[in-house]
Design an enzyme around this catalytic site. Sequence first.
Site, PDB file in Angstrom:
ATOM      1  N   ASP A 285       0.789  -1.242   0.000  1.00  0.00           N
ATOM      2  CA  ASP A 285       0.000   0.000   0.000  1.00  0.00           C
ATOM      3  C   ASP A 285       0.814   1.281   0.000  1.00  0.00           C
ATOM      4  OD1 ASP A 285      -2.508  -1.045  -0.181  1.00  0.00           O
ATOM      5  OD2 ASP A 285      -2.992  -0.849   1.924  1.00  0.00           O
ATOM      6  N   ASP A 503      -9.030  -7.602   8.657  1.00  0.00           N
ATOM      7  CA  ASP A 503      -8.529  -6.430   7.929  1.00  0.00           C
ATOM      8  C   ASP A 503      -8.764  -5.138   8.707  1.00  0.00           C
ATOM      9  OD1 ASP A 503      -7.725  -7.881   5.640  1.00  0.00           O
ATOM     10  OD2 ASP A 503      -9.787  -7.913   4.927  1.00  0.00           O
TER      11      ASP A 503
END
Length: 565
Positions: A285, A503
Amino acid sequence: MNVNVHRPRAGRSAAVALAALLLGLVSALVAAGSAHAATGCKVTYTTNDWGSGFTANLGITNLGDPLTSWTLEWDFAGNQQVTQGWSGTFTQNAKHVTVKNASYNGGLATNASTSLGFNGSYSGTNAAPTTFKLNGVTCDGTTGGGDGGNPTPPPGDGSHADNPFTGGKGYVDPEWSAQAQGDGGSAVANQPTAVWLDRIAAINGANGGMGLRAHLDAAVSQGASYAQFVIYDLPGRDCAALASNGELGPTELSRYQSEYIDPIASIMADSKYANLKIVTYIEPDSLPNLVTNVSGNTATTACQTMQQNGNYVKGVQYALNKLHAISNVYTYLDAGHHGWLGWDSNFGPSAQLFATVARGTTAGVNSVDGFVINTANYSPTTEPYLPVNDQTRQSKWVDWNYYVDESSFGAAFRQQLISDGFPSGIGMVIDTSRNGWGGSSRPTGPSSASDINTQVNAERVDRRPHVGDWCNQSGAGLGARPTAAPAAGFDAYAWVKPPGESDGASKSIPNDEGKGFDQMCDPNYGGNVRNGNSPSGALPDAPLSGHWFSAQFHQLVQNAYPPLS
């Protein structure tokens, strides 16, 4: 284990992504030096044209003595005019252009690189300049070594395997295995998974858990051929989400280097681990956010900050330099997934950014062993019934993307990376830990529906409301089991995200782990621009990211594809 993972956001707007590229190509690591005159250099110059306008991206590699500042000059062949520049101060007099370094990229060590670019206008033809000068010296690309800034790898890399996943078994994390075994997952508890080093405390073991050295010792005791670790603690981490924000602030690059990367490298370099292949996945990310989330309607202030201060690039380069120097360590950069970088406007710019970052390391593109895609995500390895053609690309789901799965995206992206300078042997890894999409709702064949959206929705095995949904997805299943060399150009299918680890929390939960609440983890959230204002698709009652999520694990086991025997 502690996993903080936020996953993608889709976007196809060419204007947004192209602008993001222009802002995202930040400079390479700055190296101190005293010389001011260049004795050799190489310049790359590429353009993207659109009628009477164009964008140019330039890469400078210093092949001579170290520089503390630089001035680049060239003459246009036609009537081109610079309208906006970045990563330098541009001036133009008739056809002659002069660019002086910015405050943060003036230092260039020998073989170090930096990048800059500009928007321009023209009429007629847009021929590239034929000659560039750096500090008055013509850049012919040969003086001072002449290999484009990609020197010979350090001693010891000759022992590098072409593919670290072949020839032996992977390390089974005993902490994850015990969780899986105790929660109905005995059929998969023996699978190798990656260990996430998601904060400084994880290096020595957080909250009584195993640290890096303990995991490496266990891998040796198991007789494992390779062990996998996710390097995940950049300053200002995960700038486009909240669920996996990190412990380091945007400017804390020195702490990242000295308190995080240096200890990791020191432990991995211990000679008692020399026969163990240590696979590292570098900063999920991070770099993809510099392509898609620094401009336009998908921009965030946090990502703009990380683009401007350059600490994502500097941090990744520092990690590559330290880890690549250890001959039995393998480095894989995170490259998003098809629903993040698959559109034309994101595809090429991303590969160019990765190449620019790699060239700024000591070993250049040789510091990268491969790329990992779909990290902690849900994109299928293959879509067996959904073709990509002029009709399906018009559907709401495909949204003009040229890719609908990771196999096709990974193969094409690998070729683009090679075209941009990476070695032809570069390998791809697909995270298949949660992308199986089995169960009763899995399609069994193509659809004959006349409406294109009805057809595509009936054919796709990916059952998410939108390809940009990333948090604890309802209906997901375990994907292909970890496999070495599953296809040409692919080093492995790997379980990078340990199945069963959340998550992000589905509601705000006070904690001392620095983890925020992200609405994309709320099953009642109606979405945002990054997921087409679609439902989040998230499961309810989820714990903090990285914590064991029993309900999700049971679903993953139930919906595994291929099914568990």
